[in-house]
Design a protein around this motif. Structure first.
Motif, PDB file in Angstrom:
ATOM      1  N   ARG A 197      55.083  37.697  11.831  1.00  8.77           N
ATOM      2  CA  ARG A 197      54.043  36.689  11.744  1.00  8.77           C
ATOM      3  C   ARG A 197      54.090  35.914  10.432  1.00  8.77           C
ATOM      4  NH1 ARG A 197      50.983  41.063  14.243  1.00  8.77           N
ATOM      5  NH2 ARG A 197      50.569  40.533  16.418  1.00  8.77           N
ATOM      6  N   TRP A 198      54.969  36.291   9.529  1.00 16.00           N
ATOM      7  CA  TRP A 198      55.098  35.547   8.278  1.00 16.00           C
ATOM      8  C   TRP A 198      55.478  34.089   8.491  1.00 16.00           C
ATOM      9  CZ3 TRP A 198      57.276  37.846   3.181  1.00 16.00           C
ATOM     10  CH2 TRP A 198      56.409  38.845   2.724  1.00 16.00           C
ATOM     11  N   PRO A 199      56.395  33.746   9.415  1.00 13.86           N
ATOM     12  CA  PRO A 199      56.805  32.336   9.521  1.00 13.86           C
ATOM     13  C   PRO A 199      55.653  31.366   9.741  1.00 13.86           C
ATOM     14  CG  PRO A 199      58.340  33.728  10.709  1.00 13.86           C
ATOM     15  CD  PRO A 199      57.215  34.609  10.282  1.00 13.86           C
ATOM     16  N   TRP A 200      54.717  31.690  10.628  1.00 10.45           N
ATOM     17  CA  TRP A 200      53.644  30.723  10.862  1.00 10.45           C
ATOM     18  C   TRP A 200      52.717  30.610   9.663  1.00 10.45           C
ATOM     19  CZ3 TRP A 200      48.455  31.434  10.617  1.00 10.45           C
ATOM     20  CH2 TRP A 200      47.951  32.741  10.762  1.00 10.45           C
ATOM     21  N   ARG A 201      52.538  31.733   8.951  1.00  9.33           N
ATOM     22  CA  ARG A 201      51.737  31.667   7.730  1.00  9.33           C
ATOM     23  C   ARG A 201      52.453  30.830   6.664  1.00  9.33           C
ATOM     24  NH1 ARG A 201      47.383  35.082   7.350  1.00  9.33           N
ATOM     25  NH2 ARG A 201      47.188  36.684   8.962  1.00  9.33           N
ATOM     26  N   THR A 202      53.753  31.001   6.562  1.00  7.15           N
ATOM     27  CA  THR A 202      54.530  30.218   5.606  1.00  7.15           C
ATOM     28  C   THR A 202      54.483  28.739   5.954  1.00  7.15           C
ATOM     29  OG1 THR A 202      56.012  32.098   5.213  1.00  7.15           O
ATOM     30  CG2 THR A 202      56.801  29.919   4.551  1.00  7.15           C
ATOM     31  N   LEU A 203      54.621  28.433   7.237  1.00  4.36           N
ATOM     32  CA  LEU A 203      54.541  27.031   7.668  1.00  4.36           C
ATOM     33  C   LEU A 203      53.169  26.441   7.356  1.00  4.36           C
ATOM     34  CD1 LEU A 203      56.408  27.142  11.103  1.00  4.36           C
ATOM     35  CD2 LEU A 203      57.181  26.058   8.978  1.00  4.36           C
ATOM     36  N   LEU A 204      52.131  27.231   7.539  1.00  2.00           N
ATOM     37  CA  LEU A 204      50.778  26.763   7.223  1.00  2.00           C
ATOM     38  C   LEU A 204      50.638  26.487   5.736  1.00  2.00           C
ATOM     39  CD1 LEU A 204      47.880  26.161   8.101  1.00  2.00           C
ATOM     40  CD2 LEU A 204      47.380  28.608   7.873  1.00  2.00           C
ATOM     41  N   ALA A 205      51.171  27.390   4.901  1.00  2.00           N
ATOM     42  CA  ALA A 205      51.102  27.197   3.448  1.00  2.00           C
ATOM     43  C   ALA A 205      51.880  25.954   3.024  1.00  2.00           C
ATOM     44  CB  ALA A 205      51.633  28.435   2.734  1.00  2.00           C
ATOM     45  N   VAL A 206      53.068  25.786   3.569  1.00  2.00           N
ATOM     46  CA  VAL A 206      53.882  24.606   3.232  1.00  2.00           C
ATOM     47  C   VAL A 206      53.173  23.328   3.670  1.00  2.00           C
ATOM     48  CG1 VAL A 206      56.029  23.396   3.781  1.00  2.00           C
ATOM     49  CG2 VAL A 206      56.074  25.835   3.232  1.00  2.00           C
ATOM     50  N   ALA A 207      52.606  23.346   4.880  1.00  2.00           N
ATOM     51  CA  ALA A 207      51.876  22.171   5.358  1.00  2.00           C
ATOM     52  C   ALA A 207      50.699  21.853   4.442  1.00  2.00           C
ATOM     53  CB  ALA A 207      51.392  22.405   6.788  1.00  2.00           C
ATOM     54  N   GLY A 208      49.997  22.894   3.969  1.00  2.00           N
ATOM     55  CA  GLY A 208      48.883  22.677   3.053  1.00  2.00           C
ATOM     56  C   GLY A 208      49.314  22.012   1.767  1.00  2.00           C
ATOM     57  N   GLY A 209      50.448  22.455   1.198  1.00  2.00           N
ATOM     58  CA  GLY A 209      50.952  21.841  -0.028  1.00  2.00           C
ATOM     59  C   GLY A 209      51.338  20.389   0.165  1.00  2.00           C
ATOM     60  N   LEU A 210      51.981  20.085   1.294  1.00  2.00           N
ATOM     61  CA  LEU A 210      52.390  18.711   1.565  1.00  2.00           C
ATOM     62  C   LEU A 210      51.183  17.800   1.797  1.00  2.00           C
ATOM     63  CD1 LEU A 210      55.441  19.376   3.925  1.00  2.00           C
ATOM     64  CD2 LEU A 210      55.499  18.635   1.533  1.00  2.00           C
ATOM     65  N   VAL A 211      50.184  18.312   2.503  1.00  2.00           N
ATOM     66  CA  VAL A 211      48.976  17.517   2.741  1.00  2.00           C
ATOM     67  C   VAL A 211      48.249  17.246   1.433  1.00  2.00           C
ATOM     68  CG1 VAL A 211      46.676  17.571   3.782  1.00  2.00           C
ATOM     69  CG2 VAL A 211      48.662  18.208   5.144  1.00  2.00           C
ATOM     70  N   LEU A 212      48.239  18.225   0.530  1.00  2.00           N
ATOM     71  CA  LEU A 212      47.566  18.033  -0.752  1.00  2.00           C
ATOM     72  C   LEU A 212      48.206  16.902  -1.550  1.00  2.00           C
ATOM     73  CD1 LEU A 212      45.384  18.919  -2.712  1.00  2.00           C
ATOM     74  CD2 LEU A 212      46.922  20.711  -3.552  1.00  2.00           C
ATOM     75  N   VAL A 213      49.521  16.760  -1.453  1.00  2.00           N
ATOM     76  CA  VAL A 213      50.197  15.659  -2.138  1.00  2.00           C
ATOM     77  C   VAL A 213      49.624  14.311  -1.698  1.00  2.00           C
ATOM     78  CG1 VAL A 213      52.415  14.478  -2.443  1.00  2.00           C
ATOM     79  CG2 VAL A 213      52.336  16.959  -2.445  1.00  2.00           C
ATOM     80  N   LEU A 214      49.278  14.205  -0.418  1.00  2.00           N
ATOM     81  CA  LEU A 214      48.786  12.937   0.122  1.00  2.00           C
ATOM     82  C   LEU A 214      47.446  12.525  -0.480  1.00  2.00           C
ATOM     83  CD1 LEU A 214      49.637  13.420   3.903  1.00  2.00           C
ATOM     84  CD2 LEU A 214      51.018  12.323   2.132  1.00  2.00           C
TER      85      LEU A 214
END
Length: 552
Positions: free
Chosen positions: A37-54
């Motif tokens: 289940r780590w991959p979906w959590r990692t994808l969520l974390a990465v998505a959060g970082g990218l959205v914060l840049v916006l």
């Protein structure tokens, strides 16, 4: 007290504000499923970082800032320390690599990625701490406080820290910006993180309500409904408080609140962008002299008001006017023509083999007078500590041939009847340096900067965002004078009344009130940051204690 590493977000979650029972230890047989289940959590974390840049300048989607902390909180909720560290690192890299891309525009990818990686390490610590405290009661509050604590750490260590990309600096408009006047950047960061954490809590409570409805013939327990409703109410309450906080604050008027001075800002531009922007140092000086002469002609023709003070940017004279008579004559010529003192940003020889990044008050009759020497030179850009060590990683450090030395006096200067607080370039990012000049009686704030070394990137806009928050924090007009852009005049409510374009000469003149009022943020200084850091640290200590007790 931590859950098994593979527990999905919302699985077995308590209602917000309750303390769950300890989960049974994860068995060896369960660990492969947990890791899966780590991959979906990692994808969520990465998505959060990218959205914060916006949410930061360049994209300016300010409202998206809360989604970054929300995504990280969801990703690490109920996880072990190790998982939290990894997820925080993934979030940090996704955020800092694009945000700081301007640092590598002319020096290559290694310095850029090394800085982004170092900054991301701090968010890895935040991810681990958030994971540990995520099973405490009122965990959204502890999550938001930990964001403040993490930024406090990142802004002070190592080499005096690099607090770029703080959550608070994303809020250049909207209700949360008003909170800067009551608690500075830390309080704005806390508010953004709290809204994000409450959003995450609402999602987890909603998932639990749906799950319980599925097991009770669509009859959702009242406790779950209360948890969802409570999270949503609190989430909406934070921006409502921010809206109310605007009511007693100054508006967009530049002239209200004190006697006005007429201030002219000169952006002379440079021959070319890049690290060698000052290879034609005389051309840079001549550009600023020429723009000032043009202003003098406009004043004589009645097209512009007579300025009380003229502000040139950092590096407007990279030729030392104390040792170069020709440079001094050109500055004298400009000051005499415009009949006003000029605040000149100069590179000055000494002391010894060092250099000084210096602001000089240049009077049209008396010549050079009071000075301010930059108190916080940028490591690896204006000076190189442990040069042999850093040369091992990149020979670009040798582009800094001579180190700049730090000044030791607060940058408050009396010029043309105006008492202004001077900050040079990146100094605007450090809370204490800005607080010092206002405490010393500055009626307005000036930021002299040179962004030519970062080309056509978002660096200048990101730095301008900091000036907008500082204007609200201290209730002062902020004047930004940039060598190649973006120069601007920022009203006390953070709005921009004048601004220039990158690599375009420009001049603007405004009447600006010299304010003496003190905001709550000025009066209490760093107290909100220390208090919120203590709250976050206290929650972490409690979580560690419960974890050890559960292990026993």
């Amino acid at each position: 007290m931590s859950a098994g590493a593979g527990a999905p977000a919302g699985a077995g979650e308590p209602a917000v504000g309750t303390l769950p029972r300890p989960n049974p230890p994860t068995t060896w047989a369960a660990r492969p499923a947990a890791r899966s289940r780590w991959p979906w959590r990692t994808l969520l974390a990465v998505a959060g970082g990218l959205v914060l840049v916006l949410a930061f300048p360049g994209y300016d989607l300010v409202g998206l800032a809360v989604l970054g902390p929300a995504a990280l909180a969801l990703a690490v909720h109920g996880q072990r320390l190790r998982s939290g560290l990894w997820l925080g690192l993934a979030f940090g890299l996704a955020f800092f690599v694009p945000l700081l891309s301007w640092t590598g525009i002319y020096v290559g990818s290694f310095p850029w990625l090394a800085l982004a990686g170092w900054e991301a390490v701090h968010l890895a610590l935040l991810g681990g701490a958030t994971a540990l405290t995520s099973r405490l009661r009122l965990w959204p509050v502890w999550t938001a406080a930990l964001w403040v604590a993490d930024e406090a750490l990142r802004g002070r260590f190592v080499l005096d820290g690099f607090p770029w990309g703080r959550l608070g600096f994303s809020q250049t408009e909207g209700p949360l910006l008003a909170l800067a006047a009551y608690g500075g950047v830390p309080l704005v960061t806390f508010a953004v993180a709290l809204v994000g954490a409450l959003l995450a809590a609402a999602v987890l409570a909603l998932l639990r309500a749906r799950r319980e409805a599925g097991t009770t013939a669509l009859q959702v327990p009242a406790a779950s409904l209360r948890a969802v409703g409570g999270s949503v109410v609190l989430l909406l309450a934070v921006p409502l408080v921010g809206m109310l906080a605007w009511l007693p604050l100054p508006g967009s008027s530049l002239t209200a609140g004190g006697p006005a001075s007429t201030v002219a800002v000169i952006q002379g531009d440079v021959p070319r962008a890049g690290l060698d922007f000052n290879a034609q140092r005389r051309a840079v000086l001549d550009n600023h002299v020429q723009r000032t002469l043009e202003l003098a002609e406009a004043v004589a023709a009645g097209k512009e008001p007579q300025p009380d003070v003229v502000v040139w940017p950092e590096n407007s004279s990279d030729i030392d006017p104390y040792t170069n008579a020709d440079a001094a004559r050109q500055i004298d010529r400009a000051a005499s023509a415009v009949s006003a003192p000029i605040l000149v940003g100069a590179v000055v020889e000494g002391p010894g083999e060092n250099l000084s990044n210096t602001a000089i008050v240049w009077d049209p009759e008396e010549g050079p007078g009071d000075t301010y020497v930059k108190r916080h030179p940028v490591p690896l850009a204006e000076y190189v500590p442990a040069r042999d060590f850093f040369r091992f990683f990149s020979d670009k450090v040798d582009l800094v041939r001579r180190d700049f030395i730090a000044g030791d006096e607060v940058g408050v200067l009396d010029i043309g009847g105006t008492r202004l607080g001077d900050l040079i370039c990146f100094e605007v990012v450090y809370d204490g340096l800005v607080h010092d000049v206002v405490d010393d009686g500055a009626g307005m704030i000036v930021v002299q900067t040179n962004n030519a070394t970062f080309g056509y990137t978002d660096e200048s806009a990101q730095q301008l965002a900091m000036s907008r928050l500082r204007a609200v924090e201290f209730g002062r007009t902020v004047v930004v004078a940039a060598t190649s852009g973006i120069s601007a005049i920022v009203a006390p409510d953070g709005s921009i009344t004048e601004s220039s374009q990158l690599f375009t000469p420009d001049v603007f003149v405004e009447d600006i009130a010299q304010r003496s009022s003190a905001t709550v943020a000025q009066r209490i200084g760093a107290a909100p940051e220390w208090a919120l850091t203590a709250v976050g640290a206290g929650a972490l200590v409690v979580a560690l204690g419960l974890r050890r007790r559960a292990a026993r």
